[in-house]
Design an enzyme around this catalytic site. Structure first.
Site, PDB file in Angstrom:
ATOM      1  N   GLU A 165       9.799  -1.585  20.628  1.00  0.00           N
ATOM      2  CA  GLU A 165       9.442  -2.763  19.825  1.00  0.00           C
ATOM      3  C   GLU A 165       8.897  -2.428  18.441  1.00  0.00           C
ATOM      4  O   GLU A 165       7.821  -2.906  18.050  1.00  0.00           O
ATOM      5  CB  GLU A 165       8.470  -3.672  20.596  1.00  0.00           C
ATOM      6  CG  GLU A 165       9.112  -4.259  21.834  1.00  0.00           C
ATOM      7  CD  GLU A 165       8.368  -5.450  22.425  1.00  0.00           C
ATOM      8  OE1 GLU A 165       7.263  -5.777  21.952  1.00  0.00           O
ATOM      9  OE2 GLU A 165       8.918  -6.080  23.353  1.00  0.00           O
ATOM     10  N   GLU A 369      12.970  -4.792  29.200  1.00  0.00           N
ATOM     11  CA  GLU A 369      11.844  -5.649  29.593  1.00  0.00           C
ATOM     12  C   GLU A 369      12.327  -7.092  29.699  1.00  0.00           C
ATOM     13  O   GLU A 369      13.178  -7.523  28.916  1.00  0.00           O
ATOM     14  CB  GLU A 369      10.684  -5.584  28.586  1.00  0.00           C
ATOM     15  CG  GLU A 369       9.910  -4.292  28.618  1.00  0.00           C
ATOM     16  CD  GLU A 369       8.729  -4.266  27.663  1.00  0.00           C
ATOM     17  OE1 GLU A 369       8.086  -5.319  27.455  1.00  0.00           O
ATOM     18  OE2 GLU A 369       8.462  -3.177  27.119  1.00  0.00           O
TER      19      GLU A 369
END
Ligand code: BG6
Length: 469
Positions: A165, A369
């Site tokens: 991320e 995720e």
């Protein structure tokens, strides 16, 4: 599009789940580990720190046995840079190397392939003190760290993820405890850091291909489709703006080796274009990922930002973008329910996001995720009835199968999280795992592992290769 017949999940589909070192391991200063920015940083009031978390560092064998019982094909975890290099560079910490050797071997002995994230928010504090990602030396430190990982684990690890991320660290670093202030003044600094992270990523992707020719490597941003709040062209344009800045800036560089044009013009407008040194663009265009890993929690809906002259809006968190002056304004999607923590729930948006990524990059996709944070309750008899989590995951896996039927090359699904761990900014009470860890925010109790209802459900999903949801 409706399909008369759905394609099956591929036979070698990578079912598993994810964690990250600083959120699950604990042992924050044990066996020579140095402090990371996550260990040192401040925590929101009333939430646990990251010092002990789920104590996976001491429970890893038991934890791996539980993953094996669920039938995991893969397990995605991150390596704490500061276990390997306590100061980010310099002397290698043998005990740190040993811990991950043990973990990898334990996984392989249960036929679980490791998927390793090299860096998941936890930059060594020693590097931070020297300027962190603003300092170009951190690029070399990351390359050196990557080389060390490939030397030590490259014989056994087939899947690598570079940076978790990166887009959220740049856009919502304050919610993640990584940057200490919001506001326009630090935007220039952040986009310079972003440029350095992109270079660091390109360097390790290239290195991986040279040192571990049989391994695959890719980036792991948080990606989501952006909906316009209405059919007003200005809202559609705002969605397009935000998508370029939030999503494509990062992936266009990783895949095509060039800055996304809308994102670049945004940086020009804000006066925050990065300084590009001679040779940088060659490095950036000289590396290619083998797949795109991405984290998906929910879509975002945005409207035109009319307040072009007001102050910059607050940055929100990973899933809630509140707005960017003159670019977009975050909106609520009235068609979507929300989790207990206010994130919208959008399984169909998952299919849309998968399609969008597939069409744009034409690379295999790996979901690293996806999941539901909730206040789970341990009931009498050691039971956790997390039916809401089962519903959430079931609905997303259904959409994944539809996306596969649409032609998306999806190779695996690793929801967040394998076991309970500390959330980025909402403590231990926000649980995601298939396994309940018996502690609360501040009372560590006995850290016992308890199988939730979703544990048994997911086990059957994997056993039937997604046929029995
Ligand atoms: C992602 C991160 O942003 O979302 C994880 O990669 C994080 O580290 C996950 O835990 C869920 O977010 P949160 O804020 O609920 O922990």
């Amino acid at each position: 599009m409706y399909h008369k017949k759905l394609k099956l999940f591929p036979k070698d589909f990578l079912w598993g789940a994810s964690t990250s070192a600083y959120q699950v391991e604990g042992g924050w200063n044990e066996d020579g580990k140095g402090p990371s920015v996550m260990d040192i940083g401040e925590h929101p009031a009333n939430t646990s720190d990251f010092k002990i978390t789920s104590d996976h560092y001491h429970h890893y064998k038991e934890d791996v046995a539980l993953l094996a019982e669920m039938g995991f094909k893969v397990y995605r975890f991150s390596i704490a840079w500061t276990r390997i290099f306590p100061k980010g560079v310099g002397e290698i910490n043998k005990k740190g190397i040993e811990f991950y050797n043990n973990l990898i071997n334990e996984l392989l002995s249960h036929n679980i392939e490791p998927i390793i994230t090299m860096y998941h928010f936890d930059l060594p504090q020693a590097l931070q003190l020297k300027g962190g990602w603003s300092n170009r030396e951190t690029i070399d430190a990351f390359e050196n760290y990557g080389r060390t990982l490939f030397i030590n684990y490259g014989d056994r690890v087939k899947y690598w993820l570079t940076i978790n991320e990166q887009n959220m660290m740049i856009l919502h670093g304050s919610a993640l405890g990584i940057v200490d202030s919001d506001g326009e003044s630090i935007q220039k600094k952040l986009y310079q850091q972003n440029h350095h992270m992109l270079l660091a990523q390109a360097k390790v992707m290239k290195l991986c291909h040279v040192m571990c020719p049989n391994a695959k490597i890719g980036p792991a941003p948080n990606i989501t489709s952006i909906y316009p709040a209405s059919s007003k062209p200005e809202d559609v344009l705002a969605a397009n703006n935000w998508s370029s800045i939030r999503n494509w800036l990062y992936l266009d560089m990783a895949v095509f080796g060039r800055y996304n044009t809308v994102a670049w013009s945004f940086m020009e407008e804000k006066g925050c274009t990065p300084k590009i040194e001679p040779g940088d663009m060659e490095v950036l265009s000289g590396a290619k990922p083998d797949f795109i890993a991405f984290n998906y929690y929910c879509t975002a809906t945005v409207a035109e930002s009319e307040n072009a002259h007001s102050d910059r809006l607050s940055t929100g968190d990973q899933q809630i973008g509140l707005g960017e002056t003159g670019v977009y304004l975050g909106a609520v999607n009235p068609n979507l329910p929300k989790t207990e923590f206010g994130w919208e729930i959008d399984p169909v948006g998952f299919r849309i996001t998968l399609r969008e990524l597939n069409e744009r990059y034409n690379l295999p996709l790996l979901v690293t995720e996806n999941g539901l944070g909730a206040f789970d309750k341990l009931e009498q008899g050691n039971v956790v009835n997390d039916d809401y989590r089962i519903d959430f995951l079931r609905n997303h896996i259904k959409q994944a199968q539809l996306a596969i039927t649409d032609g998306v090359k999806l190779i695996g699904y690793c929801p967040w999280s394998a076991i309970d761990l500390v959330s980025t900014h909402q403590g231990f009470q926000k649980r995601y795992g298939f396994v309940y860890v018996n502690r609360d925010e501040f009372d560590l109790r006995d850290l016992r592992r308890i199988k939730k209802k979703s544990f048994f459900w997911y086990k059957n999903v994997i056993l039937t290769n997604g046929n029995n949801l």
